[in-house]
Enzyme design. Sequence first.
Site, PDB file in Angstrom:
ATOM      1  N   GLY A  72       0.799  -1.216   0.000  1.00 41.82           N
ATOM      2  CA  GLY A  72       0.000   0.000   0.000  1.00 41.82           C
ATOM      3  C   GLY A  72       0.835   1.271   0.000  1.00 41.82           C
ATOM      4  O   GLY A  72       0.538   2.234  -0.717  1.00 41.82           O
ATOM      5  N   SER A  73       1.905   1.282   0.781  1.00 39.95           N
ATOM      6  CA  SER A  73       2.720   2.503   0.872  1.00 39.95           C
ATOM      7  C   SER A  73       3.360   2.838  -0.471  1.00 39.95           C
ATOM      8  O   SER A  73       3.335   3.991  -0.909  1.00 39.95           O
ATOM      9  CB  SER A  73       3.808   2.338   1.938  1.00 39.95           C
ATOM     10  N   HIS A 203      -1.682  -7.827   2.630  1.00 46.27           N
ATOM     11  CA  HIS A 203      -1.620  -8.258   4.036  1.00 46.27           C
ATOM     12  C   HIS A 203      -2.754  -7.756   4.921  1.00 46.27           C
ATOM     13  O   HIS A 203      -2.865  -8.161   6.068  1.00 46.27           O
ATOM     14  CB  HIS A 203      -0.247  -7.929   4.660  1.00 46.27           C
ATOM     15  N   THR A 239      12.256  -7.873 -10.047  1.00 50.23           N
ATOM     16  CA  THR A 239      11.745  -9.220 -10.295  1.00 50.23           C
ATOM     17  C   THR A 239      10.446  -9.420  -9.510  1.00 50.23           C
ATOM     18  O   THR A 239      10.367  -9.084  -8.336  1.00 50.23           O
ATOM     19  CB  THR A 239      12.802 -10.263  -9.883  1.00 50.23           C
ATOM     20  N   CYS A 326       1.244   2.775  13.034  1.00 52.00           N
ATOM     21  CA  CYS A 326       2.382   3.633  12.728  1.00 52.00           C
ATOM     22  C   CYS A 326       2.569   4.725  13.772  1.00 52.00           C
ATOM     23  O   CYS A 326       3.664   5.197  13.999  1.00 52.00           O
ATOM     24  CB  CYS A 326       2.202   4.274  11.371  1.00 52.00           C
TER      25      CYS A 326
HETATM   26  C1  LIG Z   1      -1.866  -0.414   5.977  1.00 55.59           C
HETATM   27  C2  LIG Z   1      -2.235   0.764   5.159  1.00 55.59           C
HETATM   28  C3  LIG Z   1      -1.354   1.272   4.193  1.00 55.59           C
HETATM   29  C4  LIG Z   1       0.037   0.738   4.006  1.00 55.59           C
HETATM   30  O1  LIG Z   1       0.054  -0.500   3.373  1.00 55.59           O
HETATM   31  P1  LIG Z   1       1.407  -1.380   3.424  1.00 55.59           P
HETATM   32  O2  LIG Z   1       1.116  -2.530   2.529  1.00 55.59           O
HETATM   33  O3  LIG Z   1       1.573  -1.777   4.854  1.00 55.59           O
HETATM   34  O4  LIG Z   1       2.505  -0.514   2.919  1.00 55.59           O
HETATM   35  C5  LIG Z   1      -1.772   2.334   3.408  1.00 55.59           C
HETATM   36  N1  LIG Z   1      -2.997   2.854   3.562  1.00 55.59           N
HETATM   37  C6  LIG Z   1      -3.873   2.413   4.475  1.00 55.59           C
HETATM   38  C7  LIG Z   1      -5.217   3.028   4.585  1.00 55.59           C
HETATM   39  C8  LIG Z   1      -3.526   1.351   5.315  1.00 55.59           C
HETATM   40  O5  LIG Z   1      -4.383   0.909   6.225  1.00 55.59           O
END
Ligand SMILES: *Cc1c(COP(=O)(O)O)cnc(C)c1O
Length: 391
Positions: A72-73, A203, A239, A326
């Site tokens: 997500g990040s 995840h 990759t 976080c």
């Molecule tokens: C957990 C989360 C992320 C980050 O995702 P990662 O896969 O941990 O980098 C981004 N946005 C929201 C809303 C999240 O809950």
Amino acid sequence: MREIYADNAATTALSPMVLEKMMPYLTKVYGNPSSLYGIGQEAKNAVETARQNIAKNLGAKSASEIYFTSGGSESDNWALKGICQRLKAKGKKHIITSKFEHHAILHTCKALEKEGFEVTYLDVYEDGIVKPEDVANAIREDTAIVSIMYANNEIGTIQPIAEIGKICREKKVLFHTDAVQAAGYVKINVEEQNIDLLSMTAHKIHGPKGCGLLYIRKGILINNLIEGGAQERNKRAGTENIAGIVGLDAALQHAVDTIDERTERLKVLRDKLIDGLLEIPKSRLNGSREKRLPNNVNMCFEGIEGESLLLRLEMNGISASSGSACTSGSLDPSHVLLALGLPHEVAHGSTRMTFDESTTEEDIDYILEVVPKIVKLLRDMSPLWEKIKDK
Ligand SMILES: *Cc1c(COP(=O)(O)O)cnc(C)c1O
């Protein structure tokens, strides 16, 4: 003692079914998809099959609109930096987002401000919902992108994404949504909801860590975030995480297949817990009750510290959170609760519990037995509570 994992918004357990689908790609089929021999091509086929299936499950027109990332990040960073840096040459230097986005968005916006972009952070009001008309009013000639999360990770409020998407489409501004928390719990259709870019991660839906995606509507020009090899049609080097991608697909497929029954059941459990906890004097639910993820409960209990409550919950076998993973660990109150207009001292006393399909009614009964006792105990020890209890 009962053990309850109530922090599924932070991360989820990898589902055994998902792991089983991933296993061959962690063991026998270890080839590089860019290689021409058998196990390379087999790996490549697995990635492309997952891409097609995921595109279908998100309502995308074509598999070529799905780009795999590390999570997500990365997807959030790529969406904002890639679009803004591309559109800068056209004189676009304005970004619209909300005050309570995930830090992957907020900190990216801060970085872009340093590069000369201007950012409008929209209010989310007391109910934790962005108003579509605020988006419409904030759009300018030079707006490059609007980024509003689909559902908030701390208070679970679901945003009017289709309405915001419609406004952006009418005003010809690109629209990105961070759907990390919404995926699997809310029905997503990028075509119907006018979404141009969408971030997701495996995840948070019982898939593996370290794999996510960015949906990018066909025809949108975006700069690369990661330079290198020609993977992901020259747009994201590295990759491929084959097992991760297969796992992301399996996790999303399960979530889509079970969404109706699963969310209905979770809503009943969530509402039972909310009703029970609201019986504690001077307690409040943070964020809209109706427009809320079916697995999210976020409450404040006046006069106590969220952190002390968490420690006591832990002693009773319950893993919860005081906000986002976080920011916990630091003693700053949550930026999300402050955005709702809560005073600092109240924002400190919040607790988030987020459930999944393994949560049972007995779990909820147990939490309802434990939490009122802990709150009473902590309040009895609190000098602050003495001052506010009769107000
Ligand atoms: C957990 C989360 C992320 C980050 O995702 P990662 O896969 O941990 O980098 C981004 N946005 C929201 C809303 C999240 O809950």
